[in-house]
Design a protein around this motif. Structure first.
Motif, PDB file in Angstrom:
ATOM      1  N   GLU A 135      20.149 -37.540  -4.544  1.00  0.00           N
ATOM      2  CA  GLU A 135      20.766 -36.395  -5.397  1.00  0.00           C
ATOM      3  C   GLU A 135      21.788 -36.909  -6.248  1.00  0.00           C
ATOM      4  O   GLU A 135      22.526 -37.665  -5.959  1.00  0.00           O
ATOM      5  N   SER A 136      21.987 -36.110  -7.192  1.00  0.00           N
ATOM      6  CA  SER A 136      22.971 -36.233  -8.295  1.00  0.00           C
ATOM      7  C   SER A 136      23.508 -34.869  -8.262  1.00  0.00           C
ATOM      8  O   SER A 136      23.164 -33.890  -8.993  1.00  0.00           O
ATOM      9  N   VAL A 152      20.853 -31.720  -8.467  1.00  0.00           N
ATOM     10  CA  VAL A 152      19.495 -31.549  -9.226  1.00  0.00           C
ATOM     11  C   VAL A 152      18.445 -31.027  -8.488  1.00  0.00           C
ATOM     12  O   VAL A 152      17.685 -30.216  -9.066  1.00  0.00           O
ATOM     13  N   HIS A 153      18.580 -31.381  -7.207  1.00  0.00           N
ATOM     14  CA  HIS A 153      17.388 -30.476  -6.493  1.00  0.00           C
ATOM     15  C   HIS A 153      17.917 -29.424  -5.362  1.00  0.00           C
ATOM     16  O   HIS A 153      17.016 -28.909  -4.889  1.00  0.00           O
ATOM     17  N   GLU A 178      14.735 -25.372 -12.219  1.00  0.00           N
ATOM     18  CA  GLU A 178      15.618 -26.708 -12.412  1.00  0.00           C
ATOM     19  C   GLU A 178      16.928 -26.447 -13.052  1.00  0.00           C
ATOM     20  O   GLU A 178      17.081 -25.525 -13.968  1.00  0.00           O
ATOM     21  N   ARG A 180      20.418 -26.455 -14.992  1.00  0.00           N
ATOM     22  CA  ARG A 180      21.027 -27.038 -16.437  1.00  0.00           C
ATOM     23  C   ARG A 180      22.180 -27.069 -16.379  1.00  0.00           C
ATOM     24  O   ARG A 180      22.953 -25.997 -16.508  1.00  0.00           O
TER      25      ARG A 180
END
Length: 345
Positions: A135-136, A152-153, A178, A180
């Motif tokens: 994960e980020s 991100v997830h 997603e 942003r």
């Protein structure tokens, strides 16, 4: 107030010496070297704590844990201690009585680590239930009851219950969503709710999802808006509506300008940002690698605009705005020097 420059990747700290007008490199005074950080620049942040006028501490995310850097400017140095075991994968944020960061242990488990702002010592550790894969995380944000690290997830949430107990939970985004992060910070509504800009594959549209609630409550939007909190911009138009609400009158068809806010203030709802002449949309401009002419300006409810500086650089919105010594400063890696303006009380 002292001015410190920090390169997280190279673990380098410098102190601006106002008497000499030069930067002094600070050395670590205790054993070892300051650990670096693998967080991307857009996700990296630090926290600062004071003990009166004598001691300043910086809390930094590093690959060795949450670092507490205690400055000793008389000796041109600093000392470092670490809270927690593992690498920081989520930047620190001050919340309630502590400073919290996300760490991943050598075994791969995520946990939340607290540090004491007054001493730098390790505080509570809150485990994250279950296994969280790669994960980020973007920069964290918080409300009175929660800290949220959007990823991100999914999102990682640290929450306080009515009895004062803490719990941490990782919640996946809905299918086809997603996030942003390139359009700025989450939107803070007037009633204190936080909303994240996302792309909804199922709707073929941008959407705003609630960060601080258990339900995401998606709001579809005609286009994304640049945002710094409570202030958002529809191309170059300063908006008081929520970013998913379009004005009753007006069209973007003839717009020739785009305004990207960098920082906002609670005073007069002021925002400092960049005005660029373009017929492209926000997403196209933010993806461009070309040099762009941009005008740094201040806008507020009291003053329409005040132009400060013109530049022609790639990605001008990656510059940084800060206040030091009663001056407003702007820095960009492509500029030969920082530029500043006197602040009038």
């Amino acid at each position: 107030m002292e001015l410190i420059a920090l390169d997280p990747g190279q673990s380098m700290l410098k102190w601006w010496q106002p008497t000499s007008g030069q930067w002094a490199l600070l050395e670590q005074l205790n054993a070892g070297l300051l650990a670096g950080s693998t967080l991307p620049p857009t996700a990296w942040r630090c926290e600062k704590a004071h003990d009166g006028d004598t001691t300043s501490r910086l809390f930094l995310p590093t690959s060795h844990g949450l670092a507490c850097v205690q400055l000793d400017l008389l000796r041109l140095g600093y000392r470092v201690g670490y809270a927690g075991g593992g690498a920081c994968c989520g930047a620190p944020i001050r919340w309630r009585n502590g400073i919290w960061a996300v760490l991943r242990s050598p075994s791969g488990q995520l946990h939340l680590q607290e540090a004491d702002p007054s001493s730098g010592s390790a505080g509570q550790v809150v485990a994250v239930d279950g296994t969280v894969g790669e994960e980020s995380f973007a920069a964290p944000t918080c409300v009175a009851r929660q800290i949220i690290w959007p990823g991100v997830h999914g999102k990682l949430v640290l929450e306080v219950a009515a009895d004062g107990s803490l719990s941490a939970e990782y919640r996946l985004w809905p299918a086809g969503i997603e996030p942003r992060f390139d359009f700025g910070s989450p939107y803070l509504s007037r009633d204190g709710q936080l909303w994240q800009t996302c792309w909804s594959e199922g709707d073929g549209s941008y959407a705003y999802l609630r960060l601080d609630g258990r339900e995401v409550e998606p709001r579809l939007a005609s286009a994304p808006r640049a945002c710094t909190g409570q202030i958002n911009y529809r191309l170059s138009m300063r908006m008081k509506l929520a970013p998913w609400d379009d004005p009753e009158h007006g069209s973007d068809a003839n717009s020739r300008f785009l305004f990207v806010p960098l920082l906002e203030s609670v005073v007069d709802a002021a925002a400092i940002g960049l005005r660029m002449e373009t017929t492209d949309g926000l997403e196209t401009v933010l993806l461009s690698q070309e040099r762009q002419r941009a005008v740094l300006e201040i806008q507020s409810d009291r003053v329409a605009e005040q132009r400060l500086f013109v530049m022609n650089v790639p990605k001008p919105w990656t510059g940084r705005v800060f206040v030091h010594d009663h001056k407003l400063w702007f820095w960009h890696p492509e500029l030969k020097q920082i530029v500043g303006w006197e602040l009038v009380a």
